[in-house]
Write a protein that holds these residues in place. Structure first.
Motif, mmCIF file in Angstrom:
data_model
loop_
_atom_site.group_PDB
_atom_site.id
_atom_site.type_symbol
_atom_site.label_atom_id
_atom_site.label_comp_id
_atom_site.label_asym_id
_atom_site.label_seq_id
_atom_site.Cartn_x
_atom_site.Cartn_y
_atom_site.Cartn_z
ATOM 1 N N ASP A 175 -17.251 18.521 -15.547
ATOM 2 C CA ASP A 175 -16.057 17.681 -15.703
ATOM 3 C C ASP A 175 -15.976 17.175 -17.135
ATOM 4 O OD1 ASP A 175 -15.156 17.149 -12.736
ATOM 5 O OD2 ASP A 175 -17.343 16.952 -12.778
ATOM 6 N N ALA A 225 -11.468 22.782 -14.196
ATOM 7 C CA ALA A 225 -10.049 22.567 -14.514
ATOM 8 C C ALA A 225 -9.852 21.114 -14.922
ATOM 9 C CB ALA A 225 -9.196 22.884 -13.287
ATOM 10 N N ASN A 226 -9.127 20.904 -16.001
ATOM 11 C CA ASN A 226 -8.823 19.564 -16.535
ATOM 12 C C ASN A 226 -10.061 18.810 -17.050
ATOM 13 O OD1 ASN A 226 -6.218 20.134 -15.748
ATOM 14 N ND2 ASN A 226 -6.489 19.148 -13.754
ATOM 15 N N TRP A 228 -13.012 17.628 -19.796
ATOM 16 C CA TRP A 228 -12.918 17.050 -21.145
ATOM 17 C C TRP A 228 -14.118 17.441 -22.013
ATOM 18 C CZ3 TRP A 228 -8.947 13.931 -22.889
ATOM 19 C CH2 TRP A 228 -8.070 13.407 -21.918
ATOM 20 N N GLN A 252 -4.093 16.979 -24.941
ATOM 21 C CA GLN A 252 -4.466 15.545 -24.926
ATOM 22 C C GLN A 252 -5.480 15.237 -26.032
ATOM 23 O OE1 GLN A 252 -3.075 13.372 -22.924
ATOM 24 N NE2 GLN A 252 -2.138 14.723 -21.425
ATOM 25 N N GLN A 269 -8.728 17.737 -23.642
ATOM 26 C CA GLN A 269 -8.814 18.168 -22.246
ATOM 27 C C GLN A 269 -8.381 19.625 -22.152
ATOM 28 O OE1 GLN A 269 -6.231 15.928 -19.626
ATOM 29 N NE2 GLN A 269 -7.666 16.111 -17.925
ATOM 30 N N TYR A 271 -6.692 22.246 -19.730
ATOM 31 C CA TYR A 271 -5.982 22.486 -18.471
ATOM 32 C C TYR A 271 -6.181 23.960 -18.092
ATOM 33 C CZ TYR A 271 -3.210 18.308 -19.729
ATOM 34 O OH TYR A 271 -2.792 17.057 -20.084
#
Ligand SMILES: C[S@@+](CC[C@H](N)C(=O)[O-])C[C@H]1O[C@@H](n2cnc3c(N)ncnc32)[C@H](O)[C@@H]1O
Length: 272
Positions: A175, A225-226, A228, A252, A269, A271
């Motif tokens: 994540d 996914a998504n 950072w 972002q 980030q 995506y």
């Protein structure tokens, strides 16, 4: 020599030098700042006096106080520091603060690449005990210090792996990837002042960008996914780090300034 006389050997009252001398004495006598102030008339033993003078001499020769005392406060933690580790910097706490503001899963999978003393990984573990945190470093003696710091601070859920950037990791997705990698140009004049710290912790080719580029380029493939990436970098690298994130398809993208008002941390980030 008493404590007051020992302090007077270094700098003016209220100077940083005098403060460093006080920290050294507190360490050697095993007492807090307030107690040092209350015991100014107390005589040092011969051994204490010699250790103090030796410590002052090392600091004068350019060694950071943390190498003399063997520890450095970071976040809410007390971290062991050796010549195998960088001395954690207060500015790196900006990276920790930035990460704690992200909306992440309660059991987020997180990796700190190039953990050094474990500063970032352990600070995050202390604030987010349910995160699954892995900390890596290329040098096993460095990782041994980080592991000792995990035990010292009761943060034993953090896992440690040795290897070059993502090569240290098994097949998994994160994540969040955080890193304070080496980012100083080998020819940078500031290296003169950083001689006692390991070069592997400081220097990177391609004007200090080589390791940051590896982490951004390869990091995409290690993110959920998504996910950072949050990186510390040099005061003059904000734009090039943002550009590198953009070229690799991140969004972002934002740079955060340090306590001195300089670009210091950039996050982005992916995506998927
Ligand atoms: C600037 S220091 C940061 C240490 C710690 N994260 C901190 O913020 O205090 C960079 C760290 O990256 C490690 N390192 C250097 N090259 C590496 C590589 N190729 N793979 C993994 N770690 C590396 C160094 O050993 C060092 O501990």
């Amino acid at each position: 020599m008493n404590i007051a006389q020992a302090l007077e050997l270094k700098g003016e009252i209220d100077s940083y030098e005098r403060q460093e001398a006080a920290w050294l004495l507190e360490h050697l006598l095993g007492i807090q700042a307030i107690e040092l102030k209350l015991r100014l008339e107390q005589d040092l033993t011969e051994i204490q006096e010699q250790a103090y003078l030796d410590g002052l001499a090392r600091i004068e020769q350019g060694e950071p106080l943390a190498y003399v005392t063997g520890s450095q406060p970071f976040w809410t933690l007390d971290l062991k520091v050796t010549h195998d580790t960088l001395v954690p910097r207060p500015d790196t706490e900006i990276l920790v603060e930035t990460v704690l503001k992200l909306q992440l899963d309660q059991k987020a999978n997180v990796v700190d690449l190039g953990t050094g003393t474990g500063a970032i990984a352990l600070a995050l573990a202390s604030e987010r005990p349910e995160w699954q945190i892995t900390a890596t470093d290329i040098f096993q003696p460095t990782l041994d210090v980080a592991q000792e710091n995990a035990v010292r601070n009761g943060l034993i859920r953090v896992q440690f792996c040795c290897g070059a950037w993502f090569e240290a990791l098994s097949d998994q997705k994160f994540d969040l990837i955080v890193s304070n990698p080496p980012y100083i140009d080998p020819d940078d004049v500031h290296m003169q002042m950083l001689k006692s710290e390991p070069e592997r912790a400081l220097i990177s080719d391609n004007h200090g960008m080589a390791d940051i580029e590896i982490i951004i380029q390869q990091g995409r493939n290690w993110l959920k996914a998504n996910g950072w990436i949050v990186l510390e970098h040099g005061y003059d690298q904000g734009k090039i780090v943002r550009d590198t994130f953009e070229q690799q398809g991140f969004q972002q993208i934002k740079t955060i300034k340090d306590y001195g008002g300089n670009d210091r941390v950039t996050l982005a980030q992916f995506y998927a």
